[in-house]
Every structure is written in C-alpha cells, then in structure tokens.
Design an enzyme around this catalytic site. Structure first.
Site, mmCIF file in Angstrom:
data_model
loop_
_atom_site.group_PDB
_atom_site.id
_atom_site.type_symbol
_atom_site.label_atom_id
_atom_site.label_comp_id
_atom_site.label_asym_id
_atom_site.label_seq_id
_atom_site.Cartn_x
_atom_site.Cartn_y
_atom_site.Cartn_z
ATOM 1 N N LYS A 51 -4.446 -2.910 -17.568
ATOM 2 C CA LYS A 51 -4.770 -4.270 -17.114
ATOM 3 C C LYS A 51 -5.862 -4.217 -16.044
ATOM 4 O O LYS A 51 -6.156 -3.144 -15.511
ATOM 5 C CB LYS A 51 -3.507 -4.936 -16.558
ATOM 6 C CG LYS A 51 -2.900 -4.227 -15.347
ATOM 7 C CD LYS A 51 -1.486 -4.725 -15.049
ATOM 8 C CE LYS A 51 -0.893 -4.019 -13.839
ATOM 9 N NZ LYS A 51 0.536 -4.334 -13.654
ATOM 10 N N ARG A 149 10.169 -12.059 -10.381
ATOM 11 C CA ARG A 149 8.804 -12.496 -10.646
ATOM 12 C C ARG A 149 8.778 -13.053 -12.061
ATOM 13 O O ARG A 149 8.937 -14.242 -12.250
ATOM 14 C CB ARG A 149 7.841 -11.316 -10.448
ATOM 15 C CG ARG A 149 6.384 -11.711 -10.459
ATOM 16 C CD ARG A 149 5.465 -10.543 -10.185
ATOM 17 N NE ARG A 149 5.541 -9.488 -11.209
ATOM 18 C CZ ARG A 149 4.767 -8.412 -11.227
ATOM 19 N NH1 ARG A 149 3.859 -8.215 -10.280
ATOM 20 N NH2 ARG A 149 4.882 -7.520 -12.187
ATOM 21 N N TYR A 270 -21.589 -5.700 13.324
ATOM 22 C CA TYR A 270 -21.113 -7.056 13.622
ATOM 23 C C TYR A 270 -19.922 -7.035 14.578
ATOM 24 O O TYR A 270 -19.068 -6.140 14.511
ATOM 25 C CB TYR A 270 -20.663 -7.755 12.344
ATOM 26 C CG TYR A 270 -21.792 -8.245 11.471
ATOM 27 C CD1 TYR A 270 -22.740 -9.144 11.954
ATOM 28 C CD2 TYR A 270 -21.888 -7.817 10.159
ATOM 29 C CE1 TYR A 270 -23.755 -9.603 11.138
ATOM 30 C CE2 TYR A 270 -22.907 -8.271 9.325
ATOM 31 C CZ TYR A 270 -23.842 -9.164 9.831
ATOM 32 O OH TYR A 270 -24.843 -9.620 9.023
ATOM 33 N N MET A 324 -21.428 -6.801 4.492
ATOM 34 C CA MET A 324 -21.353 -7.145 3.076
ATOM 35 C C MET A 324 -21.955 -6.052 2.196
ATOM 36 O O MET A 324 -21.394 -5.683 1.170
ATOM 37 C CB MET A 324 -22.076 -8.473 2.832
ATOM 38 C CG MET A 324 -21.936 -8.975 1.417
ATOM 39 S SD MET A 324 -22.905 -10.452 1.117
ATOM 40 C CE MET A 324 -22.050 -11.659 2.114
HETATM 41 C C1 LIG Z 1 1.294 -3.174 -13.544
HETATM 42 C C2 LIG Z 1 2.559 -2.954 -14.249
HETATM 43 C C3 LIG Z 1 2.948 -1.647 -14.626
HETATM 44 C C4 LIG Z 1 2.223 -0.416 -14.145
HETATM 45 O O1 LIG Z 1 2.597 -0.172 -12.804
HETATM 46 P P1 LIG Z 1 2.057 1.059 -11.962
HETATM 47 O O2 LIG Z 1 2.817 0.970 -10.693
HETATM 48 O O3 LIG Z 1 0.600 0.847 -11.784
HETATM 49 O O4 LIG Z 1 2.357 2.291 -12.733
HETATM 50 C C5 LIG Z 1 4.084 -1.521 -15.410
HETATM 51 N N1 LIG Z 1 4.792 -2.600 -15.779
HETATM 52 C C6 LIG Z 1 4.462 -3.854 -15.413
HETATM 53 C C7 LIG Z 1 5.317 -5.004 -15.844
HETATM 54 C C8 LIG Z 1 3.344 -4.072 -14.622
HETATM 55 O O5 LIG Z 1 3.028 -5.312 -14.229
#
Ligand SMILES: *Cc1c(COP(=O)(O)O)cnc(C)c1O
Length: 383
Positions: A51, A149, A270, A324
């Site tokens: 992802k 969640r 800055y 930046m």
């Molecule tokens: C992002 C995610 C993972 C992977 O998690 P990592 O900690 O990066 O290994 C696995 N399952 C779900 C549902 C996730 O959202």
C-alpha cells in the site's frame, strides 16, 4: 520502464546529476527480506503489503521484484492502487484493505480485485453485487479483535457465521490486525490472538491471517495461514529494542550546494534555532521537508540531538531547522580535505537507518518511508 537486470537504472525523477537527492532502492535486499519473513512464517504463506506506493518506494518495481521471487498475494489500501498493480500483474491475488466504497463493486470484478470487507453494509453490498452480476471472485472478511478501527465485531461475525456467508460473499480469508505487535510484552497481543482463534472456529474452512511484520515475531500462534508483512520488507526493524533482522533497502544521498563558515555565536537557519558553539563549517544540502525530510529532524539549541548525515565516512549533525528545500550539516569535524560544492552526503545509509532517522524526527519508520519525496532521482538496484 521496468528495471533491467544487474544494472542500476533510474526509473523516475530527474537525472542523477540534476537531482538534489538520489534515492537508491535495493530490490535484492527487499527480496531477501521477503524470503527471510517467509522462512520464519513457514508453513504460512507470506504475502506482501504494498500500500501507499509500496511504502513510498514505488508500487510497480517493488511488486514486480516480489512477484518474481514467488510472492503470490498482495495487499494494497486503495482501489486505485489495486488497479495499478493489476495492470502489471495479471495473476496475483490482490486484496484491498480499506474495503468496499459505495458503488465500487463492479470495478473489483473488472480488475479482479478482492475487497477486504470490514462492516455489515459492505458485506451486504458485495453479496448483492455478486448475486446480480454473477461475479464469483473472492473477498476477505475483516473482524476486529482490539484495534477498533476497521472490521466487524466478533458478535457480528458470530451471528453471520450461522448464515455461512462464505459461499454467497466468496469469503476466502478471515483476517484481523494487531494494534501493538511491536511490543511483545503488551497484554493486548495475547488477547487478540485468543479472540482470533475463536473467530477461526466460526469459519473453519476459511484461511486466516493476523500477523503484520512485527506479528510474525510473536510466534506460531500469530501466524495462521497467511502473514501480511509491510514495513519489515522495506528494511525497518520489526523487533524494536533488538538487532534489526532485516536488510536496509533505502539509501538517500544528497548534494552539497555550498559550504560556508559560521562564526562562533552566530545562528544557522530559520528561527535562529541553532547556535554555533565554535567556528563551524556548514555544508548546505539540496534536500528539505518538501522532499519528506521531516522538519522535526533538525537539531536546535534546545535539542542538540538531531538527525545525522554521513559526510566522507564521518557522522555529522544536521544543524538547525530544516527548510523546505535545504538543510545544513555541521561538517567541521570531517577529516582531510573539506567537503565541496557538488559532493554527495548520505542521509540514509547502512549506518543511518530509517528507524534511527524516525527516532530523531520523533516519528516512526513508516512515516519516513511513505514521505520520501517526489523530487529525488530514484535508482533501483536489482543486485
Ligand atoms: C499496513 C497493514 C499491514 C502491514 O503492517 P506492517 O506493520 O507494515 O507490517 C498489515 N495488515 C493491515 C490490515 C495493514 O493495514
């Protein structure tokens, strides 16, 4: 443009000699990390979570390297990411973690993607679509075991199990997600593992998946049929407090734009937030927070410990607020010839890992990786 074997190839961004920063992604290390997790998880299948553009490293090259190594199951978060991956990979199973958005079921069929269904309305919409369209593709059922969640409640799952939704919804995976697997001493892990075991009994003929990267290290009770590592593939430490079992995947080099001397007592950058305690040689480098190099990584008078850079083999401190497009490095202690305009310094290398940079910036490796900028030249190494 796919990378060519045995040769580093820039696949995106400006040419290396024009770039402020050069990001080198070691696909061989990525594959070695996947193989290591697969070995640990055996006999469970080892999937890959790609992802957020492969955690910022590039969905296509990352997924391609993993598929070539034998990975057959991928997880993305968004439908658009699934579509992108499917365009390159006709064969793998691709699950979309964020679930079914209203009205999108036909796209899942069109692209042969599997939604991760996380609520009863999603499940009902998916079943209605399958019945009206005749689509027979699979889906995962996400059940919450303590993260609060996404996912059905266990009570909802139990009520549902009696109606055997596997056939009607094509459920081929039941899954849940750890909230705190990076801390093996936390009691929530045992509770989630126990609840997940109960859940599996409700769906005895469906494969189960619970573990993310750190979850794999919680032992056999966490692994079930399929593990879902993400961040560990990309080199972050899934076992905080212990030696990192993963190989580093990302290297970041940045270009010096100019070198100057700052008199003792003057400030750099800055906010006048960092004061030179001695006559200081400063190298100004062409990377900043617009490149995802977090502003919070700079040292100030209040907090002298900022992120490090490696300059000619010497660890140096990033001095003052990160701008930046620029940051400043105290290179006073670099031995030999002083660094010069055009030289490269390392902001991430085998000694400065994503976890250390994250720690100095007050965040986690996930945020460092997924923030990696779009202005870098990207070089993918296959070995
Ligand atoms: C992002 C995610 C993972 C992977 O998690 P990592 O900690 O990066 O290994 C696995 N399952 C779900 C549902 C996730 O959202």
């Amino acid at each position: 443009m796919p990378p060519v074997r045995n040769r580093p190839v820039t696949v995106s961004g400006p040419p290396v000699h024009e770039a402020g920063g050069v990001l080198t992604i070691d696909l061989a290390a990525l594959v070695a990390n996947w193989r290591e997790l697969k070995r640990l998880a055996k006999p469970a299948e080892c999937a890959a979570v790609v992802k957020a553009d492969g955690y910022g490293l590039g969905l296509e090259p990352v997924a391609r390297a993993l598929a070539q190594a034998g990975c057959r199951t991928f997880f993305v978060a968004h439908l658009s990411e699934g579509r992108r991956l499917r365009a390159r990979d006709p064969a793998s199973a691709i699950y979309v973690l964020n679930g079914l958005l209203p009205g999108t079921a036909p796209i899942y069929a069109e692209c042969n993607l599997r939604p991760v269904l996380g609520s009863i309305p999603e499940l009902n919409e998916w079943i209605a679509f399958r019945e009206s369209s005749g689509w027979r593709g699979g889906a995962a059922l996400h059940v919450d075991t303590g993260m609060n969640r996404l996912g059905l409640t266990l009570r909802e799952a139990a009520a549902l199990a009696e109606r055997r939704p596997e056939a009607r919804a094509g459920i081929d995976l039941v899954m849940s997600h750890f909230a705190v697997s990076e801390d093996p001493t936390h009691p929530l892990n045992a509770r989630q593992m126990g609840l997940f075991r109960e859940l599996r009994e409700l769906f005895p003929n469906v494969r189960g998946s619970l573990a993310n990267s750190s979850g794999i290290f919680l032992g056999p009770d966490a692994r079930h049929d399929l593990v879902r590592p993400g961040v560990a593939l990309y080199g972050a430490n899934p076992t905080p407090g212990h030696t990192n079992p993963m190989r580093p995947v990302v290297r970041l080099d940045a270009r010096i734009v100019q070198v100057r001397t700052v008199p003792e007592g003057e400030t750099v950058g800055y906010g006048a937030a960092w004061t030179a305690q001695r006559p200081t040689r400063i190298a100004v480098v062409s990377v900043g927070y617009a490149d995802g190099f977090l502003r919070s990584a700079g040292a100030t008078d209040k907090r002298r410990e900022g992120a490090d850079a490696t300059v000619k083999g010497k660890r140096c401190l990033i001095a003052g607020r990160i701008s930046m497009d620029l940051l400043a490095i105290d290179v006073t202690d670099v031995p030999g010839e002083p660094p010069r305009r055009g030289d490269m310094v390392a902001l991430l290398d085998k000694d400065i890992g994503v976890d250390q940079l994250a720690d100095r910036a007050g965040t986690i490796a996930y945020e460092i990786l997924t923030s990696l900028g779009r202005r870098y030249a990207r070089v993918y190494r296959e070995e």
